[in-house]
Design an enzyme around this catalytic site. Structure first.
Site, PDB file in Angstrom:
ATOM      1  N   GLY A  11       0.921  -1.203  -0.280  1.00 36.23           N
ATOM      2  CA  GLY A  11       0.077  -0.124   0.018  1.00 36.23           C
ATOM      3  C   GLY A  11       0.602   1.217   0.008  1.00 36.23           C
ATOM      4  O   GLY A  11       1.908   1.100   0.030  1.00 36.23           O
ATOM      5  N   ILE A  35      -2.459  -8.705   0.264  1.00 38.45           N
ATOM      6  CA  ILE A  35      -3.401  -9.606  -0.048  1.00 38.45           C
ATOM      7  C   ILE A  35      -2.978 -10.090  -1.633  1.00 38.45           C
ATOM      8  O   ILE A  35      -3.554 -11.104  -2.041  1.00 38.45           O
ATOM      9  CB  ILE A  35      -4.867  -8.821  -0.299  1.00 38.45           C
ATOM     10  CG1 ILE A  35      -5.772  -9.527  -0.717  1.00 38.45           C
ATOM     11  CG2 ILE A  35      -4.637  -7.644  -1.446  1.00 38.45           C
ATOM     12  CD1 ILE A  35      -6.531 -10.373   0.416  1.00 38.45           C
ATOM     13  N   TYR A 139     -14.955   4.697   7.921  1.00 34.54           N
ATOM     14  CA  TYR A 139     -13.505   4.704   8.250  1.00 34.54           C
ATOM     15  C   TYR A 139     -13.150   5.211   9.557  1.00 34.54           C
ATOM     16  O   TYR A 139     -12.282   4.682  10.422  1.00 34.54           O
ATOM     17  CB  TYR A 139     -12.844   5.390   7.124  1.00 34.54           C
ATOM     18  CG  TYR A 139     -11.150   5.379   7.334  1.00 34.54           C
ATOM     19  CD1 TYR A 139     -10.622   4.420   6.907  1.00 34.54           C
ATOM     20  CD2 TYR A 139     -10.804   6.629   7.512  1.00 34.54           C
ATOM     21  CE1 TYR A 139      -9.016   4.459   7.184  1.00 34.54           C
ATOM     22  CE2 TYR A 139      -9.311   6.713   7.451  1.00 34.54           C
ATOM     23  CZ  TYR A 139      -8.679   6.039   7.335  1.00 34.54           C
ATOM     24  OH  TYR A 139      -7.148   5.800   7.420  1.00 34.54           O
TER      25      TYR A 139
HETATM   26  N1  SER Z   1      -5.677   9.782   4.288  1.00 33.18           N
HETATM   27  C1  SER Z   1      -6.870   9.049   4.675  1.00 33.18           C
HETATM   28  C2  SER Z   1      -7.984   9.190   3.805  1.00 33.18           C
HETATM   29  O1  SER Z   1      -8.034  10.094   3.073  1.00 33.18           O
HETATM   30  C3  SER Z   1      -7.153   9.389   6.062  1.00 33.18           C
HETATM   31  O2  SER Z   1      -6.617   8.715   6.985  1.00 33.18           O
HETATM   32  O3  SER Z   1      -8.910   8.190   3.945  1.00 33.18           O
END
Ligand code: SER
Length: 313
Positions: A11, A35, A139
């Site tokens: 990532g 993954i 999130y």
């Molecule tokens: N950079 C991330 C996002 O934009 C925030 O933690 O989801």
């Protein structure tokens, strides 16, 4: 002997953190997992779905792992498209890691949190370490719940888990996917490609941001600090700079005078509206001597130079 497992190693953060950890501890001491395996993937690597606790445990045992850096997660914008999957992935994978850390008595765990733990009710300027949270993205909700789990596992079971609330991360070696702060990376690529950039945030929307080298530095500094110095066991606020799309565009124009930006705010603008403009990170500064190095103008210079170099290779 330190032996590290990194999840989400391919990532945006994982790519650079894995490289930095290999430089620091030796390539043979850092097992990258993700993954999917990349074509031409170099170094110690295993495919790992972080939802698969059995396989994670087997890898920890097989490789004699002593630390996990658990980076795999679904970010804010993609999470809004698939809230249940985001919750499932972000939460259950963290619980898998914490349970393994507990049962296998791992030395340390690193898990990233985010400025997304804050919400529309939080103070927008210099958002404090401890304040109203109330995140309104899945999130952010998963990161806040994760912070509570981390503190719980530390307090109840003695798991040495450490965490940072990253701002938007900006680097040239890897690209983000599915975040709200991603525009601040793609703007540089588009500027160099000679394209007009259409920004999905409004021109005045401030967000806290950090250059990748500072993020790596903060992470390693936190993980190396003596255990007793870590007073915050949920997650530390860390900050480096704050800017709006208009400001980053102006800094690019100093190098590329023809660069043009326009604005077409979408659902991500609403996500950004709920997040802080800037962050108070006094706790990190006093507990383990955090200090950033890179500000906007320097970052723009580095990003433009390095992306251009990569394009010519
Ligand atoms: N950079 C991330 C996002 O934009 C925030 O933690 O989801």
């Amino acid at each position: 002997m330190t032996k590290i497992l990194v999840t989400g190693a391919n990532g945006q953060l994982g790519t650079e953190l894995t490289e930095a950890l290999r430089e620091k501890y030796g390539a043979e001491r850092v097992l990258a997992t993700d993954i999917r395996k990349l074509e031409g993937q170099e170094g110690l690597f295993e495919v790992l779905d972080v939802m698969d606790a059995e396989r994670m445990l087997a890898l920890v045992k097989d490789y004699g792992i002593t630390q996990i850096y658990h980076l795999a997660a679904m970010l804010s914008a993609r999470g809004e498209q698939n809230p249940e999957l985001a919750w499932d992935l972000n939460m259950n994978s963290l619980l898998n890691v914490l349970n393994i850390a507990r049962s296998e008595k791992l030395d340390k765990v690193y898990w990233p949190s985010s400025i997304a733990v804050f919400g529309p009710q939080s103070p927008k300027k210099d958002t404090p370490q401890h304040t109203i949270m109330e995140p309104n993205t899945i999130y952010g909700i998963s990161k806040l719940a994760g912070e509570r789990w981390c503190e719980y596992y530390h307090d109840k079971y003695g798991v040495d888990v450490r965490s940072l609330r990253y701002p938007g991360l900006i680097g040239y070696k890897s690209t983000p996917g599915g975040g709200t702060t991603d525009y601040a990376v793609s703007i540089y690529h588009d500027a160099l490609a000679g394209d007009n950039f259409t920004c999905f945030l409004d021109k005045h929307t401030y967000l806290p941001m950090m250059f990748m080298s500072d993020a790596i530095q903060a992470t390693i500094q936190l993980m190396e600090a003596p255990r007793e110095a870590i007073k915050v066991r949920s997650s530390y606020n860390v900050s480096a700079m704050s800017f709006s799309p208009e400001e980053v565009a102006a800094s690019i124009k100093k190098h590329i005078p023809d660069f043009k930006i326009d604005y077409a705010p979408d659902f991500r603008e609403k996500i950004a509206q709920g997040w802080p403009d800037s962050i108070d990170d006094q706790a990190a500064r006093s507990d383990w001597a955090w200090k950033e190095s890179v500000q906007l103008e320097d970052m723009t210079e580095i990003m433009l130079r390095e992306i251009k170099l990569m394009q010519t290779i």
